[in-house]
Design a protein around this motif. Structure first.
Motif, PDB file in Angstrom:
ATOM      1  N   LEU A 406     -37.999  41.617 -59.995  1.00 58.33           N
ATOM      2  CA  LEU A 406     -37.002  42.560 -59.500  1.00 58.33           C
ATOM      3  C   LEU A 406     -37.167  43.931 -60.155  1.00 58.33           C
ATOM      4  CD1 LEU A 406     -33.986  40.077 -59.596  1.00 58.33           C
ATOM      5  CD2 LEU A 406     -35.258  40.814 -57.576  1.00 58.33           C
ATOM      6  N   ASN A 407     -38.372  44.413 -60.211  1.00 59.06           N
ATOM      7  CA  ASN A 407     -38.625  45.718 -60.813  1.00 59.06           C
ATOM      8  C   ASN A 407     -38.174  46.832 -59.863  1.00 59.06           C
ATOM      9  OD1 ASN A 407     -41.117  46.695 -59.157  1.00 59.06           O
ATOM     10  ND2 ASN A 407     -41.616  44.586 -59.762  1.00 59.06           N
ATOM     11  N   PRO A 408     -37.905  48.022 -60.383  1.00 55.17           N
ATOM     12  CA  PRO A 408     -37.376  49.119 -59.549  1.00 55.17           C
ATOM     13  C   PRO A 408     -38.205  49.433 -58.316  1.00 55.17           C
ATOM     14  CG  PRO A 408     -37.199  49.673 -61.873  1.00 55.17           C
ATOM     15  CD  PRO A 408     -37.978  48.394 -61.809  1.00 55.17           C
ATOM     16  N   SER A 409     -39.533  49.419 -58.433  1.00 52.77           N
ATOM     17  CA  SER A 409     -40.349  49.767 -57.264  1.00 52.77           C
ATOM     18  C   SER A 409     -40.213  48.727 -56.159  1.00 52.77           C
ATOM     19  CB  SER A 409     -41.817  49.914 -57.675  1.00 52.77           C
ATOM     20  OG  SER A 409     -42.303  48.686 -58.225  1.00 52.77           O
ATOM     21  N   ALA A 410     -40.131  47.437 -56.534  1.00 49.16           N
ATOM     22  CA  ALA A 410     -39.965  46.372 -55.536  1.00 49.16           C
ATOM     23  C   ALA A 410     -38.613  46.492 -54.845  1.00 49.16           C
ATOM     24  CB  ALA A 410     -40.114  45.008 -56.198  1.00 49.16           C
ATOM     25  N   LEU A 411     -37.575  46.785 -55.627  1.00 41.61           N
ATOM     26  CA  LEU A 411     -36.231  46.897 -55.054  1.00 41.61           C
ATOM     27  C   LEU A 411     -36.118  48.117 -54.147  1.00 41.61           C
ATOM     28  CD1 LEU A 411     -34.090  45.912 -58.185  1.00 41.61           C
ATOM     29  CD2 LEU A 411     -34.423  44.554 -56.113  1.00 41.61           C
ATOM     30  N   ASN A 412     -36.770  49.205 -54.514  1.00 43.91           N
ATOM     31  CA  ASN A 412     -36.725  50.417 -53.687  1.00 43.91           C
ATOM     32  C   ASN A 412     -37.428  50.214 -52.345  1.00 43.91           C
ATOM     33  OD1 ASN A 412     -35.288  51.883 -55.565  1.00 43.91           O
ATOM     34  ND2 ASN A 412     -37.121  52.691 -56.586  1.00 43.91           N
ATOM     35  N   ALA A 413     -38.419  49.325 -52.325  1.00 46.14           N
ATOM     36  CA  ALA A 413     -39.176  49.083 -51.088  1.00 46.14           C
ATOM     37  C   ALA A 413     -38.608  47.926 -50.264  1.00 46.14           C
ATOM     38  CB  ALA A 413     -40.644  48.792 -51.446  1.00 46.14           C
ATOM     39  N   ALA A 414     -37.511  47.345 -50.722  1.00 48.28           N
ATOM     40  CA  ALA A 414     -36.954  46.154 -50.066  1.00 48.28           C
ATOM     41  C   ALA A 414     -36.376  46.473 -48.696  1.00 48.28           C
ATOM     42  CB  ALA A 414     -35.876  45.536 -50.954  1.00 48.28           C
ATOM     43  N   ASN A 415     -36.291  45.423 -47.863  1.00 47.83           N
ATOM     44  CA  ASN A 415     -35.718  45.522 -46.517  1.00 47.83           C
ATOM     45  C   ASN A 415     -34.251  45.087 -46.606  1.00 47.83           C
ATOM     46  OD1 ASN A 415     -34.833  44.956 -43.867  1.00 47.83           O
ATOM     47  ND2 ASN A 415     -36.921  44.562 -43.183  1.00 47.83           N
ATOM     48  N   LEU A 416     -33.323  46.042 -46.515  1.00 42.89           N
ATOM     49  CA  LEU A 416     -31.902  45.735 -46.697  1.00 42.89           C
ATOM     50  C   LEU A 416     -31.351  44.869 -45.572  1.00 42.89           C
ATOM     51  CD1 LEU A 416     -30.513  49.131 -48.056  1.00 42.89           C
ATOM     52  CD2 LEU A 416     -31.266  47.120 -49.331  1.00 42.89           C
ATOM     53  N   ASN A 417     -31.823  45.067 -44.350  1.00 41.84           N
ATOM     54  CA  ASN A 417     -31.354  44.236 -43.238  1.00 41.84           C
ATOM     55  C   ASN A 417     -31.785  42.785 -43.422  1.00 41.84           C
ATOM     56  OD1 ASN A 417     -29.932  46.028 -41.318  1.00 41.84           O
ATOM     57  ND2 ASN A 417     -31.861  47.127 -41.312  1.00 41.84           N
ATOM     58  N   ALA A 418     -33.023  42.594 -43.894  1.00 39.48           N
ATOM     59  CA  ALA A 418     -33.489  41.237 -44.177  1.00 39.48           C
ATOM     60  C   ALA A 418     -32.693  40.648 -45.332  1.00 39.48           C
ATOM     61  CB  ALA A 418     -34.975  41.251 -44.507  1.00 39.48           C
ATOM     62  N   GLY A 419     -32.362  41.500 -46.314  1.00 40.12           N
ATOM     63  CA  GLY A 419     -31.554  41.038 -47.444  1.00 40.12           C
ATOM     64  C   GLY A 419     -30.174  40.600 -47.017  1.00 40.12           C
ATOM     65  N   LYS A 420     -29.596  41.317 -46.051  1.00 41.15           N
ATOM     66  CA  LYS A 420     -28.280  40.923 -45.537  1.00 41.15           C
ATOM     67  C   LYS A 420     -28.360  39.560 -44.855  1.00 41.15           C
ATOM     68  CE  LYS A 420     -24.499  42.371 -42.527  1.00 41.15           C
ATOM     69  NZ  LYS A 420     -23.957  43.420 -41.626  1.00 41.15           N
ATOM     70  N   SER A 421     -29.448  39.322 -44.131  1.00 42.06           N
ATOM     71  CA  SER A 421     -29.620  38.017 -43.467  1.00 42.06           C
ATOM     72  C   SER A 421     -29.689  36.890 -44.492  1.00 42.06           C
ATOM     73  CB  SER A 421     -30.890  38.025 -42.608  1.00 42.06           C
ATOM     74  OG  SER A 421     -30.807  38.987 -41.579  1.00 42.06           O
ATOM     75  N   VAL A 422     -30.407  37.126 -45.605  1.00 51.30           N
ATOM     76  CA  VAL A 422     -30.486  36.119 -46.665  1.00 51.30           C
ATOM     77  C   VAL A 422     -29.103  35.913 -47.287  1.00 51.30           C
ATOM     78  CG1 VAL A 422     -31.535  35.507 -48.881  1.00 51.30           C
ATOM     79  CG2 VAL A 422     -32.894  36.695 -47.151  1.00 51.30           C
ATOM     80  N   PHE A 423     -28.366  37.012 -47.467  1.00 52.96           N
ATOM     81  CA  PHE A 423     -27.012  36.921 -48.027  1.00 52.96           C
ATOM     82  C   PHE A 423     -26.115  36.063 -47.143  1.00 52.96           C
ATOM     83  CE2 PHE A 423     -22.608  38.363 -48.047  1.00 52.96           C
ATOM     84  CZ  PHE A 423     -22.289  38.282 -49.391  1.00 52.96           C
ATOM     85  N   ILE A 424     -26.159  36.320 -45.850  1.00 56.66           N
ATOM     86  CA  ILE A 424     -25.307  35.562 -44.913  1.00 56.66           C
ATOM     87  C   ILE A 424     -25.631  34.075 -44.992  1.00 56.66           C
ATOM     88  CG2 ILE A 424     -24.827  35.161 -42.468  1.00 56.66           C
ATOM     89  CD1 ILE A 424     -25.218  38.213 -42.067  1.00 56.66           C
ATOM     90  N   LYS A 425     -26.906  33.751 -45.087  1.00 58.80           N
ATOM     91  CA  LYS A 425     -27.334  32.352 -45.105  1.00 58.80           C
ATOM     92  C   LYS A 425     -27.068  31.677 -46.447  1.00 58.80           C
ATOM     93  CE  LYS A 425     -31.516  29.528 -44.522  1.00 58.80           C
ATOM     94  NZ  LYS A 425     -32.963  29.557 -44.216  1.00 58.80           N
ATOM     95  N   SER A 426     -27.332  32.387 -47.558  1.00 63.13           N
ATOM     96  CA  SER A 426     -27.281  31.759 -48.872  1.00 63.13           C
ATOM     97  C   SER A 426     -25.988  32.008 -49.631  1.00 63.13           C
ATOM     98  CB  SER A 426     -28.450  32.261 -49.734  1.00 63.13           C
ATOM     99  OG  SER A 426     -29.684  31.962 -49.133  1.00 63.13           O
ATOM    100  N   CYS A 427     -25.320  33.128 -49.361  1.00 62.28           N
ATOM    101  CA  CYS A 427     -24.136  33.504 -50.144  1.00 62.28           C
ATOM    102  C   CYS A 427     -22.887  33.697 -49.299  1.00 62.28           C
ATOM    103  CB  CYS A 427     -24.397  34.817 -50.899  1.00 62.28           C
ATOM    104  SG  CYS A 427     -25.992  34.931 -51.714  1.00 62.28           S
ATOM    105  N   GLY A 428     -23.079  34.080 -48.033  1.00 66.04           N
ATOM    106  CA  GLY A 428     -21.968  34.516 -47.201  1.00 66.04           C
ATOM    107  C   GLY A 428     -20.957  33.453 -46.847  1.00 66.04           C
TER     108      GLY A 428
END
Length: 550
Positions: A406-428
């Motif tokens: 989870l280094n800064p460069s990896a987080l800056n390049a992340a796909n937020l929409n894909a992250g939201k999908s993971v959140f809905i499935k795993s945390c939501g």
């Protein structure tokens, strides 16, 4: 100082005057001056300040407070009620005036203070005051009054059920009327409630609605001896009364009502909500005839989700096979519902475990909360297939691994929409963020999400610090089901459980075989174990965002 524009100075002055009063150091004209403000000042705020100060220094007589119940200012009348009830022993004269106000006062503020005083009145006059307050149709949609009135009278049921129910026929507040009927069901006063409904008051619909609400989830109720004749009259009346009577009869297990429920379920021309209600009623009764109907319902997309839920009520291998064979074709929402059903019983849990073992169902399809539930219904054999669940290591190596990921460069390049999908499935299913998600766990919107270390600690060690409200409770029922969740309410007969991915569930205590409060969090360990590196990075980046992602 009670006429000073500064509220702070007025409050400080009241405190000083109270201290002087206790020390017997008040000036002789203090009370007189305050009473002059109270009786003559045109500013209503200053009048109230004077009133509070007079009360603090013991300057009011009961006669003066009773006279203030007729004041032109509604807030003065309201505060007079509160001050007269401070010692929980208002006089006969005060109670007589309360009774008059409950019927005739036009201001809802005064009525709100009267409802607040109900539990401070021990005499028989409280019944008459409540009766008067229940007559105000204009309070039907008030946000507070119906609820406050209900809280005021509910404790009286244990004192005198007959007198309590006598308030219902003339009540103009549907919320209170329905809750009175519900309380009668909970208090095993069904025959008296049915007798009241038989009298045919204008509130019969509300009483029936409350009765139905109180019965839902109860399988321990016996049909009252007077219900058959009353239900026949209600069915002849038609309309809402007929519908409610049929639903209540269904919950009592009435043969004719059960047959009607099956007919409703099979009739595709009827409204969908009626068919779903019929299915829920039959499921609650665990009607054996439903086992052969569920495969048919599976073919209807609109009924499929309810059918999946119904399978949990039956210990049926064919139904388990149906669910597993259909799983690849289900929608994401239906898959989550299927997972809840398949983890509810030992038979279904073992069948699902074999599917995971043979890789016909991927681990990524199984939410962490379901995996934990499977551990309880299947036993240690599930760990052999899945791996560690509640003992995922949280050592330095794990932290270092994810910190590097989870280094800064990896987080800056992340796909937020894909992250939201993971959140809905795993945390939501448990957590809400920006108004979206479940309510089992804390709302993450205002948490310290911008700090990856905070997120890592809560994901890798969710049980490190755990409040009692979030400890997982495991309940095994006599019909073979297992539930894991947290308790949100409980009374003498029922437990209401909040379960991941499901609606609130009411469980009868008479049907509980065992109940365990665990020392682990509702949030399972190993949340990252079945996610790819890309999914983890996208998820953490989404959790760090300070705006809603659409």
């Amino acid at each position: 100082m009670q006429t000073n524009p500064s509220d702070w100075h007025a409050r400080r002055a009241r405190g000083i005057l109270h201290k002087r009063s206790v020390q017997k150091k008040l000036q002789a004209n203090t009370v007189t001056a305050l009473k002059k403000i109270f009786s003559a000042d045109p500013n209503p705020d200053w009048r109230l300040r004077a009133m509070w100060t007079i009360q603090q220094i013991g300057g009011f007589t009961e006669k003066e407070l009773i006279q203030s119940l007729s004041d032109k200012d509604s807030y003065v009348r309201a505060w007079s009620i509160q001050l007269l009830c401070e010692d929980m022993n208002p006089s006969v004269e005060a109670l007589a005036k309360f009774r008059t106000l409950s019927v005739s006062d036009p201001d809802p503020v005064v009525r709100l203070y009267l409802t607040s005083a109900l539990q401070r009145i021990s005499s028989s006059e409280k019944w008459a005051i409540a009766q008067g307050l229940l007559q105000h149709q204009e309070d039907e949609k008030d946000h507070n009054l119906p609820k406050m009135l209900w809280y005021g009278i509910e404790p009286w049921f244990a004192e005198n059920p007959d007198k309590f129910l006598s308030l219902a026929p003339s009540s103009k507040l549907s919320f209170v009327t329905q809750n009175m009927a519900r309380r009668a069901v909970d208090g095993n006063q069904l025959e008296k409630l049915v007798a009241l409904i038989e009298k045919g008051s204008s509130n019969a619909d509300h009483l029936l609605s409350g009765m139905l609400s109180g019965m839902e989830g109860r399988i321990d109720l016996k049909t009252p001896s007077n219900w058959k004749s009353v239900s026949e009259k209600l069915r002849k009346a038609g309309g809402k009364k007929e519908q409610l009577a049929l639903e209540i009869s269904g919950l009592f297990g009435d043969t004719e009502a059960t047959q009607r429920a099956f007919a409703t379920l099979k009739n595709k021309s009827l409204p969908l909500d009626q068919r779903k209600k019929a299915l829920q009623t039959l499921t609650t009764q665990q009607q054996k005839g439903l086992v052969s109907e569920i495969p048919v319902l599976f073919q209807e997309a609109a009924m499929r989700k309810e059918a999946i839920r119904s399978i949990a009520a039956f210990d049926s291998e064919p139904l388990g096979k149906l669910l597993l064979e259909s799983f690849p074709k289900l929608t994401q929402e239906e898959k989550l519902e299927a997972m809840q059903t398949l983890s509810s019983r030992a038979r279904y849990g073992n069948m699902l475990t074999q599917q995971i073992k043979s890789k016909k169902i991927a681990k990524s399809e199984v939410p962490a909360s379901v995996a934990r539930q499977l551990l309880r219904v299947v036993g240690s054999g599930f760990i052999e297939v899945w791996g560690p669940i509640e003992s995922v290591p949280s050592n330095k190596e794990a932290y270092d691994k994810y910190r590097a990921m989870l280094n800064p460069s990896a987080l800056n390049a992340a796909n937020l929409n894909a992250g939201k999908s993971v959140f809905i499935k795993s945390c939501g299913s448990c957590h809400k963020m920006f108004g979206e998600g479940g309510i089992i766990g804390p709302d993450l919107t205002g948490s310290n999400r911008t700090d990856p270390e905070y997120i890592l600690m809560n994901v890798l060690e969710p049980t490190a610090e755990i409040q009692d409200d979030y400890k997982m409770v495991v309940i095994n029922t006599r019909d073979g089901r297992t539930y894991s969740g947290n308790i949100i309410s409980e009374n003498d007969r029922q437990v209401t459980l909040r379960i991941v991915g499901q609606d609130q569930l009411i469980i009868n205590k008479s049907g509980i075989l065992s109940r365990e409060v665990t020392e682990v969090s509702m949030m399972p360990s190993g949340l990252f174990e079945n996610l790819t590196q890309t999914e983890i990075v996208n998820l953490i980046a989404y959790l760090k965002t300070n705006k809603r992602i659409d």
